[in-house]
Motif scaffolding. Structure first.
Motif, short mmCIF file in Angstrom:
data_model
loop_
_atom_site.label_atom_id
_atom_site.label_comp_id
_atom_site.label_asym_id
_atom_site.label_seq_id
_atom_site.Cartn_x
_atom_site.Cartn_y
_atom_site.Cartn_z
N THR A 36 33.16 66.55 -7.69
CA THR A 36 32.92 65.19 -8.17
C THR A 36 32.44 64.30 -7.02
OG1 THR A 36 35.15 64.35 -7.72
CG2 THR A 36 34.77 65.40 -9.89
N ALA A 37 31.76 63.23 -7.39
CA ALA A 37 31.30 62.27 -6.39
C ALA A 37 32.50 61.67 -5.66
CB ALA A 37 30.46 61.18 -7.04
N ALA A 38 33.58 61.39 -6.39
CA ALA A 38 34.78 60.82 -5.78
C ALA A 38 35.37 61.77 -4.74
CB ALA A 38 35.81 60.48 -6.85
N GLU A 39 35.44 63.07 -5.06
CA GLU A 39 35.95 64.06 -4.10
C GLU A 39 35.04 64.14 -2.87
OE1 GLU A 39 37.99 67.66 -6.54
OE2 GLU A 39 35.89 67.23 -7.06
N ASN A 54 16.53 59.43 -10.90
CA ASN A 54 16.12 59.41 -12.31
C ASN A 54 17.19 60.09 -13.15
OD1 ASN A 54 13.70 58.16 -11.68
ND2 ASN A 54 12.60 60.10 -11.47
N GLY A 55 17.42 59.58 -14.34
CA GLY A 55 18.42 60.17 -15.22
C GLY A 55 19.82 59.63 -15.00
N GLY A 56 19.96 58.61 -14.17
CA GLY A 56 21.27 57.98 -13.98
C GLY A 56 22.11 58.55 -12.87
N GLY A 57 21.61 59.52 -12.14
CA GLY A 57 22.38 60.08 -11.03
C GLY A 57 22.23 59.25 -9.77
N GLU A 58 22.76 59.78 -8.69
CA GLU A 58 22.73 59.08 -7.41
C GLU A 58 22.62 60.09 -6.28
OE1 GLU A 58 25.27 55.59 -5.17
OE2 GLU A 58 26.42 57.09 -6.27
N ARG A 59 21.91 59.70 -5.22
CA ARG A 59 21.83 60.51 -4.01
C ARG A 59 22.76 59.89 -2.98
NH1 ARG A 59 16.23 62.09 -2.60
NH2 ARG A 59 16.89 63.86 -3.86
N LEU A 60 23.66 60.71 -2.46
CA LEU A 60 24.52 60.33 -1.34
C LEU A 60 23.90 60.98 -0.11
CD1 LEU A 60 27.99 61.13 -2.95
CD2 LEU A 60 26.77 58.95 -2.95
N GLN A 61 23.53 60.18 0.84
CA GLN A 61 22.80 60.71 1.99
C GLN A 61 23.67 60.61 3.24
OE1 GLN A 61 19.18 58.65 3.57
NE2 GLN A 61 18.23 60.33 2.41
N ASP A 75 22.91 65.29 -4.18
CA ASP A 75 22.52 64.70 -5.46
C ASP A 75 23.63 64.87 -6.48
OD1 ASP A 75 20.17 64.01 -4.26
OD2 ASP A 75 18.92 65.47 -5.34
N VAL A 76 23.96 63.76 -7.12
CA VAL A 76 25.04 63.70 -8.11
C VAL A 76 24.40 63.32 -9.44
CG1 VAL A 76 27.19 62.50 -8.71
CG2 VAL A 76 26.67 62.97 -6.31
N ASP A 77 24.78 64.02 -10.52
CA ASP A 77 24.20 63.70 -11.83
C ASP A 77 24.90 62.51 -12.47
OD1 ASP A 77 26.60 64.69 -12.95
OD2 ASP A 77 25.70 66.59 -13.56
N LYS A 81 28.94 64.54 -11.10
CA LYS A 81 29.15 65.85 -10.47
C LYS A 81 28.00 66.18 -9.53
CE LYS A 81 32.62 67.16 -13.22
NZ LYS A 81 33.88 67.66 -12.88
N VAL A 82 28.33 66.79 -8.41
CA VAL A 82 27.32 67.22 -7.44
C VAL A 82 26.49 68.34 -8.05
CG1 VAL A 82 26.99 68.37 -5.21
CG2 VAL A 82 28.67 66.54 -5.42
N VAL A 83 25.16 68.20 -7.96
CA VAL A 83 24.26 69.27 -8.42
C VAL A 83 23.61 70.01 -7.25
CG1 VAL A 83 23.79 68.27 -10.69
CG2 VAL A 83 22.34 67.65 -8.78
N SER A 84 23.51 69.34 -6.08
CA SER A 84 22.96 70.02 -4.91
C SER A 84 23.33 69.27 -3.63
CB SER A 84 21.44 70.12 -5.02
OG SER A 84 20.85 68.83 -4.97
N ALA A 85 23.38 70.03 -2.54
CA ALA A 85 23.56 69.49 -1.19
C ALA A 85 22.52 70.18 -0.33
CB ALA A 85 24.96 69.75 -0.67
N THR A 86 21.55 69.41 0.17
CA THR A 86 20.39 70.00 0.85
C THR A 86 20.15 69.34 2.20
OG1 THR A 86 19.39 70.32 -1.33
CG2 THR A 86 17.94 70.55 0.57
N GLN A 87 20.00 70.17 3.22
CA GLN A 87 19.57 69.69 4.54
C GLN A 87 18.05 69.59 4.43
OE1 GLN A 87 18.42 68.48 7.42
NE2 GLN A 87 18.06 70.44 8.36
#
Length: 168
Positions: A36-39, A54-61, A75-77, A81-87
């Motif tokens: 989760t984004a909170a975790e 787009n689609g209401g999600g958020e990027r935490l950088q 990227d969080v949907d 929920k996290v959908v990816s973590a990318t360097q």
């Protein structure tokens, strides 16, 4: 002559080793999809940037600029929920990620975060944003050229010569 770490030396070694292991828990690339984004925020702390997707999600950088070499986009949907973590500072990705003549300054910021440096060159009417990264442990630079209207016009990579300048 054989040397012993001694009690203080051994304690210091274990303290450093445990700090290294604790650091792994705070590594943004270790965040798993479904977290989760909170975790994620609890584990990693405040991100260096937050951008709507787009689609209401958020990027935490999480950027390690200016001293580091990584920018991790998590990227969080819309459900949180996290959908990816990318360097994202990866030479293998630049060609597919950077959208020349499409991206605007805000797109660059949302993907790579604040640059290491912003400069001007006489051969281009606009600014050049620069990020440090590593390619097979070689220090490199990513240069993105943004025209006066805020559009990305080109990019290229090069060696990071700062270390050589310090040695001279």
């Amino acid at each position: 002559m054989k040397r012993s770490l001694g009690t203080l030396g051994a304690l210091g070694f274990f303290a450093v080793a445990s700090l290294g292991l604790a650091g792994c828990a705070n590594d943004p690339t270790r965040i798993q999809p479904g977290t989760t984004a909170a975790e994620t925020l609890q584990r990693l702390g405040t991100p260096t940037g937050r951008y709507p997707l787009n689609g209401g999600g958020e990027r935490l950088q999480y950027s390690r600029m200016p001293a580091g070499f990584e920018v991790i986009d998590i990227d969080v949907d819309a459900s949180g929920k996290v959908v990816s973590a990318t360097q994202v500072l990866s030479e293998a990705r630049f060609g597919q990620d950077i959208k020349v003549n499409e991206w605007r300054q805000n797109d660059v910021m949302a993907f790579y975060g604040r640059p290491y440096e912003i400069s001007r060159v006489s051969s281009f009417d606009g600014v050049v944003w620069t990020w440090r990264y590593k390619a097979v442990n070689e220090r490199r630079m990513l240069y993105i050229y943004i025209d006066p209207t805020g559009v990305v016009r080109r990019y290229h990579t090069g060696d990071d010569l700062a270390l050589d300048r310090l040695r001279d």
